[in-house]
Design an enzyme around this catalytic site. Structure first.
Site, PDB file in Angstrom:
ATOM      1  N   HIS A  83       0.859  -1.184   0.000  1.00 24.93           N
ATOM      2  CA  HIS A  83       0.000   0.000   0.000  1.00 24.93           C
ATOM      3  C   HIS A  83       0.893   1.231   0.000  1.00 24.93           C
ATOM      4  CE1 HIS A  83      -3.356   2.663   0.819  1.00 24.93           C
ATOM      5  NE2 HIS A  83      -2.555   3.295   1.660  1.00 24.93           N
ATOM      6  N   ASP A 162     -15.618   1.706   6.815  1.00 20.17           N
ATOM      7  CA  ASP A 162     -14.625   2.704   6.415  1.00 20.17           C
ATOM      8  C   ASP A 162     -15.223   3.677   5.413  1.00 20.17           C
ATOM      9  OD1 ASP A 162     -11.956   3.910   6.135  1.00 20.17           O
ATOM     10  OD2 ASP A 162     -12.178   3.186   4.089  1.00 20.17           O
ATOM     11  N   ARG A 169     -15.626  11.872   7.830  1.00 20.25           N
ATOM     12  CA  ARG A 169     -14.363  12.549   8.162  1.00 20.25           C
ATOM     13  C   ARG A 169     -14.066  13.658   7.161  1.00 20.25           C
ATOM     14  NH1 ARG A 169     -10.333   8.033   7.655  1.00 20.25           N
ATOM     15  NH2 ARG A 169      -8.796   9.639   8.089  1.00 20.25           N
ATOM     16  N   SER A 184      -8.411   3.167   8.672  1.00 24.06           N
ATOM     17  CA  SER A 184      -9.010   3.231   7.345  1.00 24.06           C
ATOM     18  C   SER A 184      -8.175   2.409   6.345  1.00 24.06           C
ATOM     19  CB  SER A 184      -9.100   4.699   6.913  1.00 24.06           C
ATOM     20  OG  SER A 184      -9.434   4.817   5.570  1.00 24.06           O
ATOM     21  N   LYS A 188      -9.030  -1.958   5.109  1.00 21.55           N
ATOM     22  CA  LYS A 188      -9.238  -2.360   3.712  1.00 21.55           C
ATOM     23  C   LYS A 188      -8.168  -3.358   3.272  1.00 21.55           C
ATOM     24  CE  LYS A 188      -9.429   1.966   2.706  1.00 21.55           C
ATOM     25  NZ  LYS A 188      -9.583   3.358   2.380  1.00 21.55           N
TER      26      LYS A 188
HETATM   27  N1  URA Z   1      -6.296   6.831   2.633  1.00 19.16           N
HETATM   28  C1  URA Z   1      -7.278   6.068   3.171  1.00 19.16           C
HETATM   29  O1  URA Z   1      -7.630   5.032   2.630  1.00 19.16           O
HETATM   30  N2  URA Z   1      -7.826   6.463   4.316  1.00 19.16           N
HETATM   31  C2  URA Z   1      -7.461   7.592   4.956  1.00 19.16           C
HETATM   32  O2  URA Z   1      -7.999   7.883   6.000  1.00 19.16           O
HETATM   33  C3  URA Z   1      -6.453   8.399   4.391  1.00 19.16           C
HETATM   34  C4  URA Z   1      -5.872   7.979   3.221  1.00 19.16           C
END
Ligand code: URA
Length: 429
Positions: A83, A162, A169, A184, A188
């Site tokens: 990621h 999320d 947010r 977050s 995922k």
């Molecule tokens: N990328 C994400 O997937 N979530 C966040 O909160 C910030 C960046």
């Protein structure tokens, strides 16, 4: 349990128990805890922070709000992914997924779209005619089993809490919170059923985190959460003060990725991809040392096998790599005086691509995959007056307007300077 008491506890700086976090997140996910209470808790978390134990509990509950992938243990094929926190010209995912699949890993990569000035992996891949990024979890499983890798968007079933929380947010000034970002991202990624995860945490003008210190804090939080949740995790802190590689855009970034997959392409992009892939091989216990991993990965790229694997993945996802990809007319933006490239505002270059239609200003915008830019210089290089600095792929009528953004993003000075180091630190592993 009462939501208002839990909010008050966090407001007053006390750590929440795992059961309180579970009650809140599952309630929010089912629609029993209303948005205003979730937003209040998000703000309390933003202001008071969370311990690593709380952050892992939050991640786990967000992960549990939806489906997860699981993989047959038989055969012992490790499941790994990478990621990136996002950067300008960051196309490493396109190269890394097939490269790791060639080395015997399963890579079920769930990716995202552009965030702020940074481009999104899915938007780039959609520059390939026919390429589908909306696979169901069953398709993800099937293609990963058959080809070894897949790159797709998050389906509605994956970490739905999320999606709901991120939307809140975004409009309540609570995005930039390390525990919330950690939960977050990790909810995922961990829903992919991973054994190993490598993180590319970027800092600098084109990154989400502008300072090395903030990026380091995020990296520690991500790595610790991954480890607490039983996934071998490490992070590289990498420089994002200039675009990665030369190309920034969509179709042009696919083209550059193909160059690397064919054993060519810009050195910085190849280096970072190889280092991230080496981390993944080490975490997955598929290499005895970093040197051995790098040697194996370089040989894969140079042999063209990872390019063949990429073709296989694209075909499995409905894409046609042989169909022409769009590229807008090219015109160079040149230096108005001689000197040294001292500084590049990479975020502004990302904004220039958005202005050309290569990214979205509002969610409903359609992307023009043909636009983008090619960096012809790097920080520290000497340039002469009239020397081309950036090649713009844009609609002709937009060249002057975009050139003004690019001009403001590149600082030329009289004194020489060194280019930044690409990989600054390794955390965890
Ligand atoms: N990328 C994400 O997937 N979530 C966040 O909160 C910030 C960046």
């Amino acid at each position: 349990m009462t939501p208002a008491f839990i909010i008050a506890k966090k407001r007053d700086g006390l750590p929440l128990a795992a059961e309180e976090i579970a009650f809140f997140v599952q309630g929010f996910s089912r629609g029993e805890v209303p948005d205003y209470q979730m937003a209040a808790l998000a703000m309390a978390i933003y202001l008071r922070g969370m311990t690593p134990v709380e952050t892992a509990a939050l991640t786990e509950q967000m992960l549990r709000s939806g489906e997860t992938l699981d993989w047959p243990k038989a055969g012992g094929i490790p499941v790994a992914d990478k990621h990136s926190t996002g950067g300008i010209g960051d196309k490493t995912s396109l190269i890394l997924a097939p490269l790791l699949a060639c080395c015997g890993l399963r890579v079920p990569m769930i990716s995202g779209r552009g965030l702020g000035a940074t481009g999104g992996t899915l938007d780039k891949l959609e520059a390939i005619p026919g390429f589908r990024t909306d696979l169901s979890l069953d398709e993800v499983r099937a293609i990963t089993e058959r080809v070894g890798c897949v790159i797709t968007g998050a389906s509605a079933e994956l970490a739905p809490a999320d999606k709901k929380l991120y939307a809140l947010r975004d409009v309540t000034a609570t995005v930039a919170s390390i525990p919330l970002i950690t939960a977050s991202i990790m909810s995922k990624k961990l829903a992919e059923g991973l054994d190993a995860l490598v993180l590319d945490v970027k800092f600098g003008s084109g990154a989400f985190m502008k300072s090395l210190e903030d990026a380091r804090a995020l990296a520690y939080s991500l790595v610790e959460t991954g480890e607490r949740m039983g996934v071998r995790t490490s992070a590289l802190l990498t420089d994002m003060n200039q675009p990665l590689g030369r190309m920034v855009g969509n179709a042009v970034e696919v083209d550059e990725s193909l160059e690397i997959l064919a054993g060519r392409g810009p050195a910085d992009l190849r280096e970072l991809t190889l280092e991230l892939a080496a981390e993944a091989l080490l975490l997955a216990e598929r290499a005895a040392s970093r040197e051995a991993a790098l040697e194996q990965l370089s040989a894969e790229l140079d042999s063209g096998r990872s390019l063949t694997k990429f073709r296989e993945m694209v075909a499995a996802q409905g894409g046609n790599l042989d169909a022409p990809r769009p590229r807008a007319a090219a015109r160079d933006f040149s230096a108005s005086y001689a000197g040294f490239i001292r500084c590049i505002d990479a975020e502004q270059l990302g904004m220039a691509v958005i202005e050309m239609g290569g990214g979205r200003k509002v969610v409903a915008d359609r992307i023009d995959h043909s636009t983008g830019l090619e960096m012809l210089v790097r920080i520290g290089e000497r340039v002469e007056r009239g020397q081309p600095l950036v090649r713009l792929f844009s609609r002709p009528e937009e060249f002057d307007r975009v050139s003004r953004i690019v001009a403001a993003a590149i600082e030329i000075g009289e004194s020489p300077c060194d280019g930044p180091r690409l990989i600054v630190e390794r955390i965890g592993g």
